[in-house]
Design a protein around this motif. Structure first.
Motif, PDB file in Angstrom:
ATOM      1  N   MET A   1       0.715  -1.552   0.627  1.00  0.00           N
ATOM      2  CA  MET A   1       0.248  -0.067  -0.368  1.00  0.00           C
ATOM      3  C   MET A   1       0.666   1.176  -0.524  1.00  0.00           C
ATOM      4  O   MET A   1       1.785   0.910   1.050  1.00  0.00           O
ATOM      5  CB  MET A   1      -1.349   0.013   1.318  1.00  0.00           C
ATOM      6  CG  MET A   1      -2.316  -1.153   1.137  1.00  0.00           C
ATOM      7  SD  MET A   1      -1.536  -2.911   1.539  1.00  0.00           S
ATOM      8  CE  MET A   1      -1.515  -2.503   3.350  1.00  0.00           C
ATOM      9  N   ALA A   2       0.271   2.072  -0.838  1.00  0.00           N
ATOM     10  CA  ALA A   2       1.741   3.403  -1.131  1.00  0.00           C
ATOM     11  C   ALA A   2       1.783   3.855  -2.144  1.00  0.00           C
ATOM     12  O   ALA A   2       0.392   3.544  -2.527  1.00  0.00           O
ATOM     13  CB  ALA A   2       3.630   3.229  -1.951  1.00  0.00           C
ATOM     14  N   PHE A   3       2.177   4.957  -2.474  1.00  0.00           N
ATOM     15  CA  PHE A   3       2.078   6.471  -3.748  1.00  0.00           C
ATOM     16  C   PHE A   3       2.549   5.658  -4.451  1.00  0.00           C
ATOM     17  O   PHE A   3       4.292   5.755  -3.891  1.00  0.00           O
ATOM     18  CB  PHE A   3       1.906   7.290  -3.218  1.00  0.00           C
ATOM     19  CG  PHE A   3       0.285   8.299  -2.389  1.00  0.00           C
ATOM     20  CD1 PHE A   3      -0.768   8.203  -3.219  1.00  0.00           C
ATOM     21  CD2 PHE A   3       0.220   8.636  -1.432  1.00  0.00           C
ATOM     22  CE1 PHE A   3      -1.868   8.601  -3.313  1.00  0.00           C
ATOM     23  CE2 PHE A   3      -0.524   9.044  -0.482  1.00  0.00           C
ATOM     24  CZ  PHE A   3      -1.919   9.517  -1.525  1.00  0.00           C
ATOM     25  N   ASN A   4       2.611   5.596  -5.661  1.00  0.00           N
ATOM     26  CA  ASN A   4       3.571   5.705  -6.675  1.00  0.00           C
ATOM     27  C   ASN A   4       4.123   6.952  -7.363  1.00  0.00           C
ATOM     28  O   ASN A   4       3.667   8.169  -7.463  1.00  0.00           O
ATOM     29  CB  ASN A   4       3.361   4.673  -7.914  1.00  0.00           C
ATOM     30  CG  ASN A   4       3.467   3.455  -7.563  1.00  0.00           C
ATOM     31  OD1 ASN A   4       4.270   2.600  -6.827  1.00  0.00           O
ATOM     32  ND2 ASN A   4       2.508   2.366  -8.146  1.00  0.00           N
ATOM     33  N   VAL A   5       5.429   7.368  -7.279  1.00  0.00           N
ATOM     34  CA  VAL A   5       5.424   8.970  -7.656  1.00  0.00           C
ATOM     35  C   VAL A   5       5.828   8.833  -8.955  1.00  0.00           C
ATOM     36  O   VAL A   5       6.907   8.297 -10.169  1.00  0.00           O
ATOM     37  CB  VAL A   5       7.258   9.003  -6.867  1.00  0.00           C
ATOM     38  CG1 VAL A   5       7.458  10.336  -7.830  1.00  0.00           C
ATOM     39  CG2 VAL A   5       6.776   9.280  -5.695  1.00  0.00           C
ATOM     40  N   ILE A   6       4.709   9.879  -9.659  1.00  0.00           N
ATOM     41  CA  ILE A   6       4.463   9.673 -11.285  1.00  0.00           C
ATOM     42  C   ILE A   6       5.736  10.737 -11.539  1.00  0.00           C
ATOM     43  O   ILE A   6       6.412  10.375 -12.671  1.00  0.00           O
ATOM     44  CB  ILE A   6       3.693   9.811 -11.983  1.00  0.00           C
ATOM     45  CG1 ILE A   6       2.304   8.303 -11.348  1.00  0.00           C
ATOM     46  CG2 ILE A   6       3.341   9.634 -13.449  1.00  0.00           C
ATOM     47  CD1 ILE A   6       2.579   6.888 -11.372  1.00  0.00           C
ATOM     48  N   PRO A  52       4.270  11.778   9.592  1.00  0.00           N
ATOM     49  CA  PRO A  52       4.956  12.842   8.534  1.00  0.00           C
ATOM     50  C   PRO A  52       3.756  12.550   7.628  1.00  0.00           C
ATOM     51  O   PRO A  52       3.153  11.714   7.635  1.00  0.00           O
ATOM     52  CB  PRO A  52       6.355  11.596   8.004  1.00  0.00           C
ATOM     53  CG  PRO A  52       6.245  10.221   9.121  1.00  0.00           C
ATOM     54  CD  PRO A  52       4.797  10.452  10.036  1.00  0.00           C
ATOM     55  N   GLN A  53       4.349  13.463   6.595  1.00  0.00           N
ATOM     56  CA  GLN A  53       3.564  14.302   5.796  1.00  0.00           C
ATOM     57  C   GLN A  53       4.597  14.787   4.380  1.00  0.00           C
ATOM     58  O   GLN A  53       5.821  15.157   4.571  1.00  0.00           O
ATOM     59  CB  GLN A  53       2.186  15.571   5.983  1.00  0.00           C
ATOM     60  CG  GLN A  53       1.977  15.602   6.755  1.00  0.00           C
ATOM     61  CD  GLN A  53       0.683  16.681   7.107  1.00  0.00           C
ATOM     62  OE1 GLN A  53       0.723  17.367   6.433  1.00  0.00           O
ATOM     63  NE2 GLN A  53       0.333  16.416   8.568  1.00  0.00           N
ATOM     64  N   PHE A 120       2.563   9.299   6.634  1.00  0.00           N
ATOM     65  CA  PHE A 120       3.142   8.084   5.894  1.00  0.00           C
ATOM     66  C   PHE A 120       4.687   7.190   6.561  1.00  0.00           C
ATOM     67  O   PHE A 120       5.132   7.620   7.411  1.00  0.00           O
ATOM     68  CB  PHE A 120       4.153   8.806   4.904  1.00  0.00           C
ATOM     69  CG  PHE A 120       3.678   9.743   3.237  1.00  0.00           C
ATOM     70  CD1 PHE A 120       3.365   8.803   2.365  1.00  0.00           C
ATOM     71  CD2 PHE A 120       2.773  10.579   3.683  1.00  0.00           C
ATOM     72  CE1 PHE A 120       2.353   9.462   1.932  1.00  0.00           C
ATOM     73  CE2 PHE A 120       2.697  11.053   2.744  1.00  0.00           C
ATOM     74  CZ  PHE A 120       1.570  10.807   1.220  1.00  0.00           C
ATOM     75  N   LEU A 121       4.487   6.307   6.137  1.00  0.00           N
ATOM     76  CA  LEU A 121       5.814   4.965   6.432  1.00  0.00           C
ATOM     77  C   LEU A 121       7.410   5.221   6.117  1.00  0.00           C
ATOM     78  O   LEU A 121       7.583   4.723   5.472  1.00  0.00           O
ATOM     79  CB  LEU A 121       4.587   3.385   6.985  1.00  0.00           C
ATOM     80  CG  LEU A 121       3.445   3.246   7.224  1.00  0.00           C
ATOM     81  CD1 LEU A 121       3.140   1.996   7.037  1.00  0.00           C
ATOM     82  CD2 LEU A 121       3.119   4.119   7.980  1.00  0.00           C
ATOM     83  N   GLY A 150       9.664   7.134  -9.803  1.00  0.00           N
ATOM     84  CA  GLY A 150      10.167   5.948  -9.052  1.00  0.00           C
ATOM     85  C   GLY A 150       9.741   5.533  -7.517  1.00  0.00           C
ATOM     86  O   GLY A 150       9.628   4.155  -7.122  1.00  0.00           O
ATOM     87  N   ASP A 151       9.802   6.803  -6.964  1.00  0.00           N
ATOM     88  CA  ASP A 151       9.780   6.011  -5.601  1.00  0.00           C
ATOM     89  C   ASP A 151       8.137   5.934  -4.763  1.00  0.00           C
ATOM     90  O   ASP A 151       7.820   6.035  -5.486  1.00  0.00           O
ATOM     91  CB  ASP A 151      10.467   7.942  -4.840  1.00  0.00           C
ATOM     92  CG  ASP A 151      11.881   8.023  -4.793  1.00  0.00           C
ATOM     93  OD1 ASP A 151      12.467   7.430  -4.408  1.00  0.00           O
ATOM     94  OD2 ASP A 151      11.624   9.101  -3.757  1.00  0.00           O
ATOM     95  N   VAL A 152       8.533   5.182  -3.881  1.00  0.00           N
ATOM     96  CA  VAL A 152       7.054   4.680  -3.468  1.00  0.00           C
ATOM     97  C   VAL A 152       7.373   5.102  -1.930  1.00  0.00           C
ATOM     98  O   VAL A 152       8.023   4.754  -0.823  1.00  0.00           O
ATOM     99  CB  VAL A 152       7.000   2.338  -3.708  1.00  0.00           C
ATOM    100  CG1 VAL A 152       6.440   2.182  -2.968  1.00  0.00           C
ATOM    101  CG2 VAL A 152       7.502   2.219  -5.058  1.00  0.00           C
ATOM    102  N   LEU A 153       5.869   5.267  -1.483  1.00  0.00           N
ATOM    103  CA  LEU A 153       5.734   5.776  -0.445  1.00  0.00           C
ATOM    104  C   LEU A 153       4.797   4.922   0.294  1.00  0.00           C
ATOM    105  O   LEU A 153       3.094   5.856  -0.357  1.00  0.00           O
ATOM    106  CB  LEU A 153       4.607   8.162  -0.780  1.00  0.00           C
ATOM    107  CG  LEU A 153       5.722   8.511  -1.252  1.00  0.00           C
ATOM    108  CD1 LEU A 153       5.066   9.505  -1.441  1.00  0.00           C
ATOM    109  CD2 LEU A 153       7.101   8.437   0.193  1.00  0.00           C
TER     110      LEU A 153
END
Length: 307
Positions: A1-6, A52-53, A120-121, A150-153
């Protein structure tokens, strides 16, 4: 479970309320440039105040959600969209898997905050995830890196909550020109004329401003002191170097400095200043310590009451 950084944007950093207790070894605090916007983001979602934000400067950031969650956007209006539909700051939104959140360019203000339910983890470094690029500490990698494509949050998926919004009276007026200043103990080293020039002149934000400090351009002022022994630097300290152009030191400031200081910007005033873009004009206005404390207590009490 994460945000993908486009798209990573110009400057997107993971922040919490800062890395405290380490200035004696030369490590600055970091943390959100607009503290009240940050605190409201976590309050809207029922998060712990230190969760964290993302601090998003200027915009140009695109994220794709990989699981259901809730987000809150506070701070500047960076033309945010949810699945290409315009959304406003200072409220929450429910996201589904595959939803795309994007921040474009500033409509007003400079820095927006994106909070997610539960925060955020990210593994803390010296008790904090606050990203300080200059000191190469904190953030997603622990090495002070800004967000990259490409980072994953990571975050914890959760069910949708009812929408919430910050009360209108609690939303800062980022267009205000006046920045409150508490007079410093070196204030008397500036002549009456220099003090009058400082408080009656307009100053524009320099393009060389950053999270370390806001450089200002305007009427030069000078202290009678030729120099001072380097000493600890408080948040908001207004240093006056030899060229007479004030520098307001903020979250990523150095821990010591040797220039005279005419005063100190209050926490609330620093948050307003941090939303100013290069070329914006400000003016300083003197306040007492009591007035600064009352202003902050009012904001914090309003936040606590809303929670």
């Amino acid at each position: 479970m994460a945000f993908n950084v486009i798209k990573p944007g110009l400057l997107a950093l993971l922040q919490d309320l800062g890395r405290h207790g380490h200035q004696s070894i030369g490590l600055t605090t970091g943390g959100p440039m607009d503290e009240m916007a940050f605190r409201w983001g976590n309050a809207l979602l029922g998060n712990n105040s230190n969760c964290p934000q993302l601090e998003i400067t200027f915009g140009m950031l695109t994220l794709e959600a990989q699981a259901n969650t809730n987000i809150a956007i506070t701070g500047a209006d960076l033309g945010a969209t949810l699945n290409d539909k315009e959304i406003s700051p200072w409220r929450t939104y429910a996201l589904k898997k595959g939803d795309v959140v994007a921040f474009h360019q500033p409509i007003w203000g400079l820095r927006a905050y994106l909070a997610v339910s539960g925060g955020f983890l990210c593994d803390p470094i010296l008790g904090s995830v606050a990203t300080v690029m200059r000191e190469k500490v904190g953030g997603l990698t622990g090495k002070g890196d800004k967000l990259q494509r490409g980072d994953v949050l990571p975050y914890s998926a959760c069910s949708h909550q009812p929408q919430k919004a910050v009360p209108r009276l609690a939303i800062p007026h980022y267009g205000q020109k006046e920045i409150p200043v508490i007079l410093g103990y070196q204030y008397k080293s500036f002549s009456s004329l220099e003090r009058a020039n400082f408080f009656s002149s307009d100053y524009s934000v320099s393009s060389h401003s950053d999270r370390m400090g806001y450089r200002l351009e305007g009427k030069a002022i000078h202290s009678d002191l030729k120099g001072i022994i380097s000493e600890g630097i408080a948040y908001g300290a207004i240093q006056v170097p030899k060229d007479g152009q004030p520098i307001v030191l903020l979250q990523d400031r150095q821990t010591i400095g040797g220039y005279p200081k005419i005063g100190c910007v209050s926490r609330v005033g620093g948050g307003i200043l941090a939303q100013k873009q290069p070329g914006d004009v400000i003016q300083f206005t003197p306040i007492t310590v009591d007035q600064a404390e009352q202003e902050r207590h009012l904001h914090m009490a309003r936040l606590a009451q809303w929670r």
